[in-house]
Design an enzyme around this catalytic site. Structure first.
Site, PDB file in Angstrom:
ATOM      1  N   TYR A   1      -7.757 -17.262 -20.081  1.00 53.60           N
ATOM      2  CA  TYR A   1      -7.027 -16.709 -21.636  1.00 53.60           C
ATOM      3  C   TYR A   1      -8.189 -16.770 -22.706  1.00 53.60           C
ATOM      4  CZ  TYR A   1      -3.016 -17.827 -18.759  1.00 53.60           C
ATOM      5  OH  TYR A   1      -1.958 -17.909 -17.965  1.00 53.60           O
TER       6      TYR A   1
ATOM      7  N   HIS B   1      -6.030 -19.000  -9.936  1.00 56.52           N
ATOM      8  CA  HIS B   1      -5.051 -17.786 -10.610  1.00 56.52           C
ATOM      9  C   HIS B   1      -4.605 -16.844  -9.963  1.00 56.52           C
ATOM     10  CE1 HIS B   1      -4.944 -17.017 -15.243  1.00 56.52           C
ATOM     11  NE2 HIS B   1      -3.984 -16.616 -14.703  1.00 56.52           N
TER      12      HIS B   1
ATOM     13  N   PRO C   1       8.985 -17.269 -18.587  1.00 56.15           N
ATOM     14  CA  PRO C   1      10.072 -17.719 -18.393  1.00 56.15           C
ATOM     15  C   PRO C   1      11.292 -16.984 -19.408  1.00 56.15           C
ATOM     16  CG  PRO C   1       8.975 -19.357 -19.640  1.00 56.15           C
ATOM     17  CD  PRO C   1       8.058 -18.231 -19.043  1.00 56.15           C
TER      18      PRO C   1
ATOM     19  N   PHE D   1      11.345 -10.772 -23.822  1.00 56.24           N
ATOM     20  CA  PHE D   1      12.331  -9.663 -23.757  1.00 56.24           C
ATOM     21  C   PHE D   1      13.925 -10.304 -23.572  1.00 56.24           C
ATOM     22  CE2 PHE D   1      15.188  -6.567 -21.768  1.00 56.24           C
ATOM     23  CZ  PHE D   1      15.024  -5.580 -22.536  1.00 56.24           C
TER      24      PHE D   1
HETATM   25  N1  LIG Z   1      -0.202 -17.736 -13.791  1.00 59.35           N
HETATM   26  C1  LIG Z   1      -0.301 -16.635 -14.575  1.00 59.35           C
HETATM   27  O1  LIG Z   1      -0.618 -15.472 -13.896  1.00 59.35           O
HETATM   28  C2  LIG Z   1       0.505 -16.306 -15.790  1.00 59.35           C
HETATM   29  C3  LIG Z   1       0.794 -15.354 -16.385  1.00 59.35           C
HETATM   30  C4  LIG Z   1       1.385 -15.115 -17.672  1.00 59.35           C
HETATM   31  C5  LIG Z   1       1.606 -16.209 -18.315  1.00 59.35           C
HETATM   32  N2  LIG Z   1       1.320 -17.497 -17.645  1.00 59.35           N
HETATM   33  C6  LIG Z   1       1.514 -18.788 -18.293  1.00 59.35           C
HETATM   34  O2  LIG Z   1       2.906 -18.878 -18.857  1.00 59.35           O
HETATM   35  C7  LIG Z   1       3.073 -18.921 -20.309  1.00 59.35           C
HETATM   36  C8  LIG Z   1       4.265 -18.401 -20.673  1.00 59.35           C
HETATM   37  O3  LIG Z   1       4.540 -17.010 -20.449  1.00 59.35           O
HETATM   38  P1  LIG Z   1       4.494 -15.912 -21.202  1.00 59.35           P
HETATM   39  O4  LIG Z   1       3.793 -16.146 -22.599  1.00 59.35           O
HETATM   40  O5  LIG Z   1       3.859 -14.648 -20.604  1.00 59.35           O
HETATM   41  O6  LIG Z   1       5.928 -15.313 -21.421  1.00 59.35           O
HETATM   42  P2  LIG Z   1       7.364 -15.912 -22.122  1.00 59.35           P
HETATM   43  O7  LIG Z   1       7.162 -17.483 -22.320  1.00 59.35           O
HETATM   44  O8  LIG Z   1       8.397 -15.599 -21.211  1.00 59.35           O
HETATM   45  O9  LIG Z   1       7.522 -15.108 -23.648  1.00 59.35           O
HETATM   46  C9  LIG Z   1       6.262 -15.225 -24.648  1.00 59.35           C
HETATM   47  C10 LIG Z   1       6.824 -14.358 -25.673  1.00 59.35           C
HETATM   48  O10 LIG Z   1       8.254 -14.730 -25.998  1.00 59.35           O
HETATM   49  C11 LIG Z   1       8.030 -14.857 -27.604  1.00 59.35           C
HETATM   50  N3  LIG Z   1       9.041 -15.982 -27.841  1.00 59.35           N
HETATM   51  C12 LIG Z   1       8.899 -17.357 -27.236  1.00 59.35           C
HETATM   52  N4  LIG Z   1      10.040 -17.751 -27.681  1.00 59.35           N
HETATM   53  C13 LIG Z   1      10.930 -17.233 -28.379  1.00 59.35           C
HETATM   54  C14 LIG Z   1      12.081 -17.197 -29.046  1.00 59.35           C
HETATM   55  N5  LIG Z   1      12.720 -18.366 -28.809  1.00 59.35           N
HETATM   56  N6  LIG Z   1      12.583 -16.317 -29.611  1.00 59.35           N
HETATM   57  C15 LIG Z   1      11.824 -15.156 -29.345  1.00 59.35           C
HETATM   58  N7  LIG Z   1      10.596 -14.675 -29.124  1.00 59.35           N
HETATM   59  C16 LIG Z   1      10.257 -15.789 -28.337  1.00 59.35           C
HETATM   60  C17 LIG Z   1       6.551 -15.104 -27.971  1.00 59.35           C
HETATM   61  O11 LIG Z   1       6.196 -14.484 -29.277  1.00 59.35           O
HETATM   62  P3  LIG Z   1       6.013 -15.640 -30.482  1.00 59.35           P
HETATM   63  O12 LIG Z   1       4.865 -16.261 -30.215  1.00 59.35           O
HETATM   64  O13 LIG Z   1       5.980 -14.674 -31.538  1.00 59.35           O
HETATM   65  O14 LIG Z   1       6.982 -16.600 -30.616  1.00 59.35           O
HETATM   66  C18 LIG Z   1       5.889 -14.428 -26.816  1.00 59.35           C
HETATM   67  O15 LIG Z   1       5.658 -13.081 -27.349  1.00 59.35           O
HETATM   68  C19 LIG Z   1       2.037 -18.584 -20.969  1.00 59.35           C
HETATM   69  O16 LIG Z   1       1.473 -19.016 -21.980  1.00 59.35           O
HETATM   70  C20 LIG Z   1       0.828 -19.014 -19.695  1.00 59.35           C
HETATM   71  O17 LIG Z   1       0.431 -20.331 -19.802  1.00 59.35           O
HETATM   72  C21 LIG Z   1       0.948 -17.631 -16.454  1.00 59.35           C
END
Ligand SMILES: NC(=O)c1ccc[n+]([C@@H]2O[C@H](COP(=O)([O-])OP(=O)(O)OC[C@H]3O[C@@H](n4cnc5c(N)ncnc54)[C@H](OP(=O)(O)O)[C@@H]3O)[C@@H](O)[C@H]2O)c1
Length: 329
Positions: free
Chosen positions: A55, A125, A205, A210
């Site tokens: 990251y 990863h 999650p 979305f």
């Molecule tokens: N192992 C892997 O390959 C892998 C891949 C992807 C992610 N990850 C890990 O998983 C974590 C979470 O996944 P992710 O960030 O991809 O997706 P996520 O948690 O499903 O969604 C994050 C997105 O949702 C928005 N958001 C969060 N809370 C919200 C709410 N209450 N209302 C409206 N929008 C909201 C955020 O925007 P704002 O910032 O504008 O709130 C961001 O754009 C990452 O931070 C990372 O640490 C791991």
């Protein structure tokens, strides 16, 4: 804050995904604000913080390290190795690299950036087809014996690989995508983790935002936002996939909650050893997401979601083709 166990590792029921603070969703957010957000998350009860070498590369580990330094002994830091990234320049080939020497070097570099003497949870990863998983597990075992790493994890690994790794060094947690937007893990992965007593950490999650209902077909993303390249986020797919958000919204309305809270509460209701790690760069959304821990869905609500979600065919792959090929190996 309620806690859960990933095997023998106790963490808050909800963790904080830190990726989006430095990468993937457009330009990095303000560093000072993100440090405050991470510390605020801990004050709200979060003890699991998720980052990775990739990251940035490097910037996110550096940020998380600075933010958590004053409270290091009260938190669990999870980070990841395994992409082919030049340790000096951060240049990446896009491929994997889990060669034993490289893992050792990545661990030392991560420890420095994280300003700590141990990594609580060290995930591979992505599985590297060029290196037998037994060798990878063996190196992590060595790092655990040296006290540099406390627990071993795998991300987006296939079940056969998880079993082979677990036989060499017990795996504490597997991290893969899982939400109402992507339910692939239900087929093989979750039953295997239950059998092996391995915890599960769903990433994205909120379906990369979305499922919160804040994104529709008219939303535009920053040019560097990875969702521009994700088939499921094409405007046509977003339009079709809103039907799933409507299901979540209806349950949220009935509980005076928000779709984000229901999407997270649904994950928490699937298994007691599941710990989602939603990411946000906004304090009010962090507070909102924390509210999901106390929104316990009833069996009737879970049934309703199950029945209504089963009628919807999600449109578009969850990742671009090249990224998809790196999963499930
Ligand atoms: N192992 C892997 O390959 C892998 C891949 C992807 C992610 N990850 C890990 O998983 C974590 C979470 O996944 P992710 O960030 O991809 O997706 P996520 O948690 O499903 O969604 C994050 C997105 O949702 C928005 N958001 C969060 N809370 C919200 C709410 N209450 N209302 C409206 N929008 C909201 C955020 O925007 P704002 O910032 O504008 O709130 C961001 O754009 C990452 O931070 C990372 O640490 C791991």
């Amino acid at each position: 804050m309620k806690t859960r166990f990933l095997r023998d590792l106790e963490v808050s029921a909800l963790g904080l995904g830190c990726m989006g603070m430095s990468s993937a969703y457009g330009p990095a957010a303000d560093r000072g604000e993100m440090i405050r957000l991470i510390r605020h998350a801990h004050e709200g009860g979060i003890t699991l913080f998720d980052t990775a070498e990739a990251y940035g590369p490097f910037a996110n580990e550096d940020l998380v390290g600075e933010a958590l330094q004053p409270i290091r002994d009260r938190v669990v830091i999870a980070t990841k190795f395994g992409f082919d990234i030049d340790l000096r320049t951060g240049a990446r080939t896009g491929g994997t690299n889990s060669r034993p020497d490289h893992i050792r070097q990545v661990a030392d570099a991560a420890l420095k950036r994280l300003r700590t003497d141990r990594i609580d949870l060290f995930y591979q990863h992505r599985v590297d087809p060029a290196v037998p998983i037994e060798d990878v597990a063996g190196v992590v075992k060595e790092l655990i014996a040296a006290g540099k790493v406390k627990h071993f994890g795998l991300s987006e690994a296939g079940v056969a690989t998880i079993r082979r790794a677990h036989a060499v060094q017990p795996v504490t947690a597997v991290q893969s995508e899982y939400s109402l937007f992507w339910r692939g893990p239900e087929v093989e992965l979750l039953p295997a983790l239950e059998e092996l007593n391995i915890g599960f950490v769903p990433f994205s999650p909120l379906g990369a935002g979305f499922l919160t209902g804040k994104i529709d077909e008219t939303t535009t993303f920053d040019p560097t936002d990875f969702r521009n390249a994700v088939p499921r986020f094409s405007p046509a797919a977003r339009k079709a996939n809103r039907a799933l958000v409507d299901v979540i919204q209806r349950v949220a309305n009935a509980r005076s909650g928000t779709p984000a809270q229901v999407a997270l509460a649904w994950l928490l209701a699937q298994k007691p050893w599941i710990v989602p790690i939603p990411g946000t760069t906004k304090l009010h959304r962090l507070e909102e997401n924390l509210g999901s821990v106390d929104l316990v869905l009833t069996p009737a609500e879970l049934d309703r979601i199950r029945i209504e979600a089963a009628r919807i065919q999600i449109q578009g792959e969850r990742l671009p083709e090249a990224a998809l090929k790196m999963t499930g190996r």
